[in-house]
Design a protein around this motif. Structure first.
Motif, PDB file in Angstrom:
ATOM      1  N   PHE A  30       0.835  -1.206   0.000  1.00  0.00           N
ATOM      2  CA  PHE A  30       0.000   0.000   0.000  1.00  0.00           C
ATOM      3  C   PHE A  30       0.869   1.256   0.000  1.00  0.00           C
ATOM      4  CE2 PHE A  30      -3.500   2.703   1.957  1.00  0.00           C
ATOM      5  CZ  PHE A  30      -4.207   2.771   0.775  1.00  0.00           C
ATOM      6  N   GLU A 213     -16.833  -1.572  -1.478  1.00  0.00           N
ATOM      7  CA  GLU A 213     -15.913  -2.593  -1.944  1.00  0.00           C
ATOM      8  C   GLU A 213     -16.547  -3.572  -2.920  1.00  0.00           C
ATOM      9  OE1 GLU A 213     -13.815  -4.265   1.382  1.00  0.00           O
ATOM     10  OE2 GLU A 213     -12.863  -2.318   1.729  1.00  0.00           O
ATOM     11  N   SER A 252      -6.341   3.458  -6.951  1.00  0.00           N
ATOM     12  CA  SER A 252      -6.293   2.550  -5.798  1.00  0.00           C
ATOM     13  C   SER A 252      -6.119   3.329  -4.504  1.00  0.00           C
ATOM     14  CB  SER A 252      -5.136   1.563  -5.928  1.00  0.00           C
ATOM     15  OG  SER A 252      -5.303   0.753  -7.052  1.00  0.00           O
ATOM     16  N   ALA A 255      -9.507   4.994  -3.685  1.00  0.00           N
ATOM     17  CA  ALA A 255     -10.509   3.980  -3.325  1.00  0.00           C
ATOM     18  C   ALA A 255     -10.129   3.281  -2.025  1.00  0.00           C
ATOM     19  CB  ALA A 255     -10.654   2.965  -4.449  1.00  0.00           C
ATOM     20  N   GLY A 256      -8.838   3.187  -1.735  1.00  0.00           N
ATOM     21  CA  GLY A 256      -8.402   2.471  -0.549  1.00  0.00           C
ATOM     22  C   GLY A 256      -8.407   3.310   0.715  1.00  0.00           C
ATOM     23  N   PRO A 259     -12.279   4.219   3.010  1.00  0.00           N
ATOM     24  CA  PRO A 259     -12.798   3.305   4.037  1.00  0.00           C
ATOM     25  C   PRO A 259     -11.817   3.095   5.182  1.00  0.00           C
ATOM     26  CG  PRO A 259     -12.480   2.158   1.947  1.00  0.00           C
ATOM     27  CD  PRO A 259     -12.215   3.593   1.696  1.00  0.00           C
ATOM     28  N   LEU A 260     -10.513   3.143   4.877  1.00  0.00           N
ATOM     29  CA  LEU A 260      -9.521   2.955   5.945  1.00  0.00           C
ATOM     30  C   LEU A 260      -9.647   4.039   7.016  1.00  0.00           C
ATOM     31  CD1 LEU A 260      -6.260   1.798   4.143  1.00  0.00           C
ATOM     32  CD2 LEU A 260      -7.766   0.481   5.631  1.00  0.00           C
ATOM     33  N   ILE A 263     -12.642   3.101   9.111  1.00  0.00           N
ATOM     34  CA  ILE A 263     -12.372   1.905   9.910  1.00  0.00           C
ATOM     35  C   ILE A 263     -11.414   2.235  11.043  1.00  0.00           C
ATOM     36  CG2 ILE A 263     -11.266  -0.365   9.843  1.00  0.00           C
ATOM     37  CD1 ILE A 263     -12.443  -0.680   7.038  1.00  0.00           C
ATOM     38  N   TYR A 264     -10.416   3.086  10.755  1.00  0.00           N
ATOM     39  CA  TYR A 264      -9.477   3.474  11.791  1.00  0.00           C
ATOM     40  C   TYR A 264     -10.203   4.213  12.915  1.00  0.00           C
ATOM     41  CZ  TYR A 264      -5.826   5.989  14.203  1.00  0.00           C
ATOM     42  OH  TYR A 264      -5.027   6.496  15.173  1.00  0.00           O
ATOM     43  N   GLN A 267     -12.640   1.595  14.858  1.00  0.00           N
ATOM     44  CA  GLN A 267     -12.204   0.203  14.735  1.00  0.00           C
ATOM     45  C   GLN A 267     -12.850  -0.735  15.745  1.00  0.00           C
ATOM     46  OE1 GLN A 267      -8.078  -0.582  15.794  1.00  0.00           O
ATOM     47  NE2 GLN A 267      -7.672   1.589  15.581  1.00  0.00           N
TER      48      GLN A 267
ATOM     49  N   LEU B 121      -8.860  -2.647   2.712  1.00  0.00           N
ATOM     50  CA  LEU B 121      -8.614  -2.492   1.277  1.00  0.00           C
ATOM     51  C   LEU B 121      -9.453  -3.514   0.519  1.00  0.00           C
ATOM     52  CD1 LEU B 121      -4.755  -1.945   0.987  1.00  0.00           C
ATOM     53  CD2 LEU B 121      -6.552  -0.295   0.570  1.00  0.00           C
ATOM     54  N   ILE B 125      -8.751  -3.760  -5.183  1.00  0.00           N
ATOM     55  CA  ILE B 125      -7.552  -2.945  -4.972  1.00  0.00           C
ATOM     56  C   ILE B 125      -6.364  -3.847  -4.650  1.00  0.00           C
ATOM     57  CG2 ILE B 125      -6.500  -1.100  -3.606  1.00  0.00           C
ATOM     58  CD1 ILE B 125      -9.248  -0.078  -2.957  1.00  0.00           C
TER      59      ILE B 125
END
Lengths: 280, 299
Positions: A30, A213, A252, A255-256, A259-260, A263-264, A267, B121, B125
């Motif tokens: 990543f 996703e 990427s 798009a990545g 959501p991270l 989520i972070y 969590q 992810l 991806i």
């Protein structure tokens, strides 16, 4: 012979070495993606061959980002945001209502119906994508937002999560309200839902991530460029423009990351909704 | 009086119905019905004459064709290899990681958070990222191998390596997720059990063998079944990277179903494969329920 103390220190060091190796495998791709999204293609290729620290340090050009937005990536983000927002709103409402009914009421066929709910989240979604495709085509939903939203609303896992939570609400809490003439709807809305905030956060994330996703379903259900969801748009950069790497990395990254971030931030609730596990 | 009680009885029946209706309709229509529809459509031959669908009832002919089809059996073989390899690898790695992350240390929260990245992810991806990492000509991995003095590898373009690369990508994506269940299970094991066997002089391996593994039996069974059924329909890496190749080495059943429908317009065949996949999945789940005796393991 090692003293016990040295042995313990050795184990701690070994633990750090192994965990950091695992972390590198987990995080490096990543980081490489983010770094490369800010580079020209020839830089990416050269730095992959002559592998060095520079391979993982971001470049300074934004051209790939500008190019992907010129090719309609923004539209895909808006599509996905819209579809996700509607799915989350309706999904929370309908699934929590069902969870409430399973927790509070007694009715005939309750056990059977609940078994069906459990069964639905055991069958992986991608397996039914092709028959679902035939269905939405006969319903006339092909290539519409309806096809993306409606099948994703009812969710067995989320019904289950609400039911588990609501079953723990003491009856005394709502029986008095019932005697005072409060309707079941008011009890659900004013007593139960405010209590269930952690479940709602986790469940919203599940529904949001589910849409953000999703790939196979939007790929077959809404093929036209204007209807593309983010993962499908992203994959177009990889299949149609496969030699232009920095665009794939830029898409990427966008798009990545989104959501991270969610989520972070949440969590604890996310892990608990996803797995039923509360980590200590 | 009778009127009032019937009214009350009706009301008692009405409230649960209204609360349940929207979600139940959704589940039955979009989760259960497609399974039935897949079976039903698998009994038809569907072809497209200038865009117009022609349906013809053919009974079990689609299944019969499958059984006689070399491509189908090749696909069964690929799926079998996939299933046999990927699940033990994923669960083994997930357990190892859970053991590592169980230890308390100053940075454990940070480590655990970082290991959430693959969960966040999306699979497309992850697939595209690793696809570029594994690119035979310009990918980072061959760059590293060559820097270290090894030979460049063909990876996804090789019949021997393609399935392994996909297993690697899916494992990278999946391990953290399954790890969470196992870590939760590890944390639920009462500390006294370890203390008791430590007094008896048990070493690390004996603790693992006689305390950890038996206590995690239910969690393992759940993870095993859920992981197996999930990997059974793994198809995104095949769509994006290999199209089932090279030489059908990654043409698993789910991809064969996708390809039959969307590349060759043979939806009857596609539905027959989906029905077979769903049937096997349901059998695996039924076995799990039997083993656990109750549904608690589903969560």
């Amino acid at each position: 012979m090692l003293s016990p103390r040295n042995k313990k220190l050795g184990l701690v060091i070994a633990w750090y070495v192994v965990i950091i190796l695992c972390l590198i495998i987990t995080v490096a791709p990543f980081l490489w993606t983010i770094a490369n999204s800010f580079k020209e293609n020839h830089e990416i290729f050269a730095q992959a061959k002559d592998f060095s620290v520079n391979t993982f340090i971001p470049g300074t050009t934004f051209s790939s980002y500008i190019e992907i937005f010129e090719q309609g990536f923004g539209r895909a983000i808006l599509n996905t945001a819209f579809v996700a927002a509607v799915s989350v709103t309706l999904g929370i409402l309908f699934n929590s209502m069902a969870g409430f009914a399973f927790a509070v009421f007694d009715f005939r066929g309750k056990k059977l119906l609940f078994a069906i709910v459990l069964l639905t989240f055991a069958v992986p979604g991608d397996a039914i994508a092709i028959p679902l495709f035939m269905m939405i085509r006969s319903l006339g939903w092909f290539d519409t937002y309806t096809a993306l939203i409606v099948p994703a609303i009812a969710n067995g896992l989320i019904i289950f999560l609400y039911r588990q939570f609501f079953a723990g609400v003491p009856a005394a809490l709502y029986e008095a309200a019932k005697v005072d003439g409060l309707s079941w709807w008011s009890i659900y809305l004013k007593i139960f839902m405010p209590l269930a905030k952690p479940v709602t956060i986790g469940a919203s994330l599940l529904l949001f991530v589910g849409q953000w996703e999703s790939y196979l379903w939007p790929l077959i259900a809404t093929p036209s460029p204007d209807m593309q969801m983010i993962q499908v748009a992203l994959s177009r950069f990889s299949t149609e423009f496969s030699s232009i790497w920095n665009q794939q990395f830029a898409a990427s990254t966008i798009a990545g990351l989104l959501p991270l971030i969610f989520i972070y931030r949440y969590q604890k609730q996310f892990i608990s909704a996803l797995t039923g596990v509360d980590l200590k | 009086m009778t009127l009032l009680s019937t009214k009350l009885a009706r009301k008692k029946w009405l409230a649960p119905l209204l609360f349940l209706l929207p979600a139940t309709i959704g589940l039955l229509a979009f989760k259960i019905y497609p399974i039935i529809l897949a079976f039903w459509d698998s009994l038809y031959f569907v072809s497209y004459n200038s865009g117009e669908a022609v349906r013809e009832f053919v009974g079990f002919e689609n299944y019969q064709f499958l059984l006689e089809d070399f491509v189908f059996w090749r696909s069964v073989e690929a799926t079998a290899w996939m299933t046999v390899l990927i699940n033990p690898i994923q669960i083994g790695c997930a357990f190892g990681l859970a053991m590592l992350l169980q230890r308390q240390s100053r940075y454990i929260k940070l480590f655990r958070t970082l290991f959430l990245i693959p969960i966040g992810l999306a699979l497309p991806i992850a697939t595209i990222m690793w696809g570029l990492m594994f690119d035979p000509n310009q990918g980072l991995i061959n760059g590293m191998l060559q820097t270290l003095g090894f030979e460049a590898q063909p990876f996804l373009t090789s019949q021997k390596q393609a399935l392994w690369v996909i297993i690697f990508i899916a494992t990278w994506k999946g391990v953290s997720f399954w790890m969470l269940f196992l870590l939760g299970g590890l944390q639920d094991i009462p500390k006294q059990l370890y203390e008791a066997v430590t007094i008896d002089g048990a070493n690390w391996f004996q603790k693992l063998r006689y305390v950890t593994l038996p206590m995690l039996k239910r969690t393992f069974l759940f993870v095993f079944v859920a992981d197996t059924t999930a990997n059974f329909v793994l198809v995104v890496p095949m769509i994006l990277l290999t199209q089932g190749g090279p030489r059908q080495s990654t043409n698993v059943l789910m991809y064969e179903a996708y390809r039959s429908g969307f590349n060759f317009q043979d939806f009857g065949r596609s539905m027959a494969i989906i029905t077979i996949l769903t049937a096997i999945t349901l059998i695996v789940i039924a076995i799990q329920v039997l083993f656990l005796g109750e549904k608690k393991g589903a969560k």
